[in-house]
Scaffold this motif. Structure first.
Motif, PDB file in Angstrom:
ATOM      1  N   TRP A  35     -26.923 -23.993  45.319  1.00 39.74           N
ATOM      2  CA  TRP A  35     -27.611 -24.319  44.079  1.00 39.74           C
ATOM      3  C   TRP A  35     -28.784 -25.230  44.417  1.00 39.74           C
ATOM      4  O   TRP A  35     -28.628 -26.194  45.179  1.00 39.74           O
ATOM      5  CB  TRP A  35     -26.685 -25.035  43.099  1.00 39.74           C
ATOM      6  CG  TRP A  35     -25.706 -24.152  42.406  1.00 39.74           C
ATOM      7  CD1 TRP A  35     -24.393 -23.945  42.746  1.00 39.74           C
ATOM      8  CD2 TRP A  35     -25.940 -23.332  41.252  1.00 39.74           C
ATOM      9  NE1 TRP A  35     -23.807 -23.066  41.885  1.00 39.74           N
ATOM     10  CE2 TRP A  35     -24.737 -22.671  40.951  1.00 39.74           C
ATOM     11  CE3 TRP A  35     -27.052 -23.098  40.441  1.00 39.74           C
ATOM     12  CZ2 TRP A  35     -24.606 -21.797  39.875  1.00 39.74           C
ATOM     13  CZ3 TRP A  35     -26.929 -22.227  39.378  1.00 39.74           C
ATOM     14  CH2 TRP A  35     -25.722 -21.586  39.098  1.00 39.74           C
ATOM     15  N   ARG A  37     -32.526 -26.982  42.480  1.00 40.52           N
ATOM     16  CA  ARG A  37     -33.124 -27.266  41.188  1.00 40.52           C
ATOM     17  C   ARG A  37     -34.587 -27.647  41.369  1.00 40.52           C
ATOM     18  O   ARG A  37     -34.984 -28.135  42.429  1.00 40.52           O
ATOM     19  CB  ARG A  37     -32.371 -28.371  40.456  1.00 40.52           C
ATOM     20  CG  ARG A  37     -32.427 -29.737  41.124  1.00 40.52           C
ATOM     21  CD  ARG A  37     -31.497 -30.711  40.409  1.00 40.52           C
ATOM     22  NE  ARG A  37     -31.566 -32.056  40.987  1.00 40.52           N
ATOM     23  CZ  ARG A  37     -30.767 -33.060  40.633  1.00 40.52           C
ATOM     24  NH1 ARG A  37     -29.833 -32.863  39.683  1.00 40.52           N
ATOM     25  NH2 ARG A  37     -30.893 -34.243  41.201  1.00 40.52           N
ATOM     26  N   VAL A  47     -29.086 -28.927  45.834  1.00 41.91           N
ATOM     27  CA  VAL A  47     -28.082 -29.593  45.011  1.00 41.91           C
ATOM     28  C   VAL A  47     -26.706 -29.502  45.677  1.00 41.91           C
ATOM     29  O   VAL A  47     -26.055 -30.521  45.918  1.00 41.91           O
ATOM     30  CB  VAL A  47     -28.028 -28.977  43.601  1.00 41.91           C
ATOM     31  CG1 VAL A  47     -26.904 -29.619  42.785  1.00 41.91           C
ATOM     32  CG2 VAL A  47     -29.374 -29.122  42.895  1.00 41.91           C
ATOM     33  N   ASP A  89     -31.420 -35.292  36.011  1.00 39.66           N
ATOM     34  CA  ASP A  89     -30.854 -33.996  36.380  1.00 39.66           C
ATOM     35  C   ASP A  89     -31.560 -32.852  35.661  1.00 39.66           C
ATOM     36  O   ASP A  89     -31.287 -31.682  35.936  1.00 39.66           O
ATOM     37  CB  ASP A  89     -29.359 -33.939  36.059  1.00 39.66           C
ATOM     38  CG  ASP A  89     -28.544 -34.913  36.878  1.00 39.66           C
ATOM     39  OD1 ASP A  89     -27.639 -35.559  36.300  1.00 39.66           O
ATOM     40  OD2 ASP A  89     -28.792 -35.032  38.094  1.00 39.66           O
ATOM     41  N   TYR A  93     -32.321 -24.783  37.298  1.00 40.58           N
ATOM     42  CA  TYR A  93     -31.339 -24.638  38.377  1.00 40.58           C
ATOM     43  C   TYR A  93     -31.290 -23.181  38.830  1.00 40.58           C
ATOM     44  O   TYR A  93     -31.208 -22.265  38.003  1.00 40.58           O
ATOM     45  CB  TYR A  93     -29.971 -25.090  37.902  1.00 40.58           C
ATOM     46  CG  TYR A  93     -29.839 -26.593  37.830  1.00 40.58           C
ATOM     47  CD1 TYR A  93     -30.525 -27.329  36.858  1.00 40.58           C
ATOM     48  CD2 TYR A  93     -29.060 -27.293  38.745  1.00 40.58           C
ATOM     49  CE1 TYR A  93     -30.430 -28.717  36.813  1.00 40.58           C
ATOM     50  CE2 TYR A  93     -28.952 -28.671  38.693  1.00 40.58           C
ATOM     51  CZ  TYR A  93     -29.642 -29.375  37.724  1.00 40.58           C
ATOM     52  OH  TYR A  93     -29.540 -30.753  37.678  1.00 40.58           O
TER      53      TYR A  93
END
Length: 125
Positions: A35, A37, A47, A89, A93
């Protein structure tokens, strides 16, 4: 390999979301799934990643202890459980996969051959 990433959306700070990454083109069995982002104006960043066959995982320091990557063999899906979300955050993503990565390369987006479309996560404070 055809990856689909989904599960993003708006959430308040401190809340949780679970992202999913599925492969409609076959099994993840031989792959590392990561993952990444990308926030507006910033570079894409690592991530978390998981090696499907061995369940070895790796996390960025910024998410360690808050995010958990896992996989479900029956669903052929990789999940990213995101808890204690923060405004920083907020990003799009992406999930990615590759069958040839060594662990030292998991954090490098350029090493992944296959990418899904992004899913937006927006954390409001």
């Amino acid at each position: 390999v055809q990856l689909q990433a989904y599960g993003g959306g708006p959430v308040q700070a401190g809340g949780s979301l679970r992202l999913s990454c599925s492969n409609s083109g076959g099994t993840f069995r031989r792959y590392v799934v990561g993952w990444f982002r990308q926030a507006p104006g910033k570079e894409r960043e690592f991530v978390a990643a998981i090696k499907w066959s061995a369940q070895h995982t790796a996390y960025a320091d910024s998410v360690k202890g808050r995010f958990t990557i896992s996989r479900d063999t029956a669903e052929n899906t990789v999940y990213l459980q995101m808890n204690s979300l923060k405004s920083e955050d907020t990003a799009v993503y992406y999930c990615a996969a590759d069958s040839t990565l060594i662990q030292s390369s998991w954090r490098m987006s350029t090493q992944y051959d296959f990418w899904g479309q992004g899913t937006q996560v927006t954390v409001s404070s």
